[in-house]
Scaffold this active site. Sequence first.
Site, PDB file in Angstrom:
ATOM      1  N   GLU A  67       0.846  -1.190   0.000  1.00 20.14           N
ATOM      2  CA  GLU A  67       0.000   0.000   0.000  1.00 20.14           C
ATOM      3  C   GLU A  67       0.881   1.240   0.000  1.00 20.14           C
ATOM      4  O   GLU A  67       1.084   1.867   1.025  1.00 20.14           O
ATOM      5  CB  GLU A  67      -0.962   0.001   1.200  1.00 20.14           C
ATOM      6  N   SER A  68       1.442   1.555  -1.162  1.00 20.86           N
ATOM      7  CA  SER A  68       2.196   2.793  -1.423  1.00 20.86           C
ATOM      8  C   SER A  68       3.691   2.701  -1.106  1.00 20.86           C
ATOM      9  O   SER A  68       4.332   1.776  -1.569  1.00 20.86           O
ATOM     10  CB  SER A  68       1.510   4.004  -0.794  1.00 20.86           C
ATOM     11  N   CYS A  77      -2.178   3.698   1.571  1.00 20.01           N
ATOM     12  CA  CYS A  77      -3.564   3.840   1.117  1.00 20.01           C
ATOM     13  C   CYS A  77      -4.410   2.721   1.697  1.00 20.01           C
ATOM     14  O   CYS A  77      -4.029   2.081   2.674  1.00 20.01           O
ATOM     15  CB  CYS A  77      -3.610   3.854  -0.414  1.00 20.01           C
ATOM     16  N   PHE A 123       0.638  -4.195  -9.949  1.00 22.08           N
ATOM     17  CA  PHE A 123      -0.114  -5.127  -9.130  1.00 22.08           C
ATOM     18  C   PHE A 123      -1.106  -5.887 -10.001  1.00 22.08           C
ATOM     19  O   PHE A 123      -1.556  -5.387 -11.037  1.00 22.08           O
ATOM     20  CB  PHE A 123      -0.852  -4.378  -8.018  1.00 22.08           C
ATOM     21  N   SER A 140       2.543   1.247  -8.801  1.00 22.52           N
ATOM     22  CA  SER A 140       3.298   2.094  -7.876  1.00 22.52           C
ATOM     23  C   SER A 140       4.707   2.256  -8.406  1.00 22.52           C
ATOM     24  O   SER A 140       5.263   1.349  -9.037  1.00 22.52           O
ATOM     25  CB  SER A 140       3.363   1.472  -6.478  1.00 22.52           C
ATOM     26  N   HIS A 159       1.392   6.687  -7.383  1.00 23.99           N
ATOM     27  CA  HIS A 159       0.548   5.531  -7.057  1.00 23.99           C
ATOM     28  C   HIS A 159      -0.784   5.668  -7.778  1.00 23.99           C
ATOM     29  O   HIS A 159      -1.375   6.751  -7.794  1.00 23.99           O
ATOM     30  CB  HIS A 159       0.352   5.425  -5.546  1.00 23.99           C
ATOM     31  N   GLU A 201      -9.484   1.871 -11.104  1.00 23.68           N
ATOM     32  CA  GLU A 201     -10.883   1.513 -11.298  1.00 23.68           C
ATOM     33  C   GLU A 201     -11.761   2.749 -11.490  1.00 23.68           C
ATOM     34  O   GLU A 201     -11.634   3.734 -10.752  1.00 23.68           O
ATOM     35  CB  GLU A 201     -11.397   0.703 -10.098  1.00 23.68           C
TER      36      GLU A 201
END
Length: 344
Positions: A81-82, A96, A234, A240, A254, A258
């Site tokens: 996450e980041s 995040c 990912f 990222s 980052h 969606e």
Amino acid sequence: MAQATDSSSNGGSKLTSTHYEGTEKLLEVWFGPVQGGTKKDTHDLRNIPRDNLIDKILTPVRCEIVSVSSNEDQTAYVLSESSMFISKRRFILKTCGTTTLLKAIEPLMKLAKDFCEYKVLDIFYSRKNFFRPELQDTPHRTFDNEVAYLDSLFEGGAAYVLGRVNGECWYLYTLDCPSAVMEPDQTLEILMTHLDESTMSLFQNTTGRNVKDTTRESGIATLLPDCDINDFLFEPCGYSMNGLLPNNGYMTIHITPEKEFSYVSFETNAEMENYGELVKRVVSTFNPGRFCLTLFTNKAAKCGSSLDALKEVLLKEYNRQDRQFSEFSNYDLTFAHYIREKRP
């Protein structure tokens, strides 16, 4: 950054079936030697062992290391996450999802004291307003709760809200420190939402894609020259990157692609006299429907006042809704919010 928006988890970060929170929490802490310290060669945050970083900081925050890069000035970690950046006196953690970033502060201070003979000189905690704050965990559901938590750890804390409290806004917590960071320091952050679908398609369905091709085709590779890029895709979506620059500089991006909750963040501390052209390059690369930008500069920064360094930012096809200028003990800050013009 975003992974699949299903009921799975990564690094302990909870993902729901309908939403992933790309909006990040950002922590930057500056350290200096404690009084009475005896070993000057320990005065470096990079002396903290990696196992301690993982066990004491990242595990409580609920994220994992997925890639590492370094140069003589700093070590940069791409996280599940980041990102995290560690240099001699500066620690940056950006996360995040539903990570609990503020839980990193107490163990960080203890590790810095034990391994580096350091104490906190200044702290900056900031974030944009969340898409879905009710999905966050304590203490991150409200800024009031975050401030109360930070006030329990620090004296002289100061909390601010910039922008529109009933719309796009940005929160900041810092310390009222008369003489904390003396070296030149400046940070530009651009937080983008309502992203163009065709632009985001490069970061969707990433299984089997070559990350270097994605970085080149998207235009990320040419945003800043002399940037040593460590990038990561990912699966099945999300991106990222950390970029290392000379003189303790960095760039990090980052991407949550969606459509329903698209989000892109760009951040750099690259020294420039004017950031207008860089802002234009970033916005042209990602083509957001809306974005917020912030520029922090201290009194030693090459660009001088943040307002001067951004005053020529005139973006075609965007209307500036708000611009605010604030002055603190050591820094000044310019915040602005832009919305794309509606086409006939």
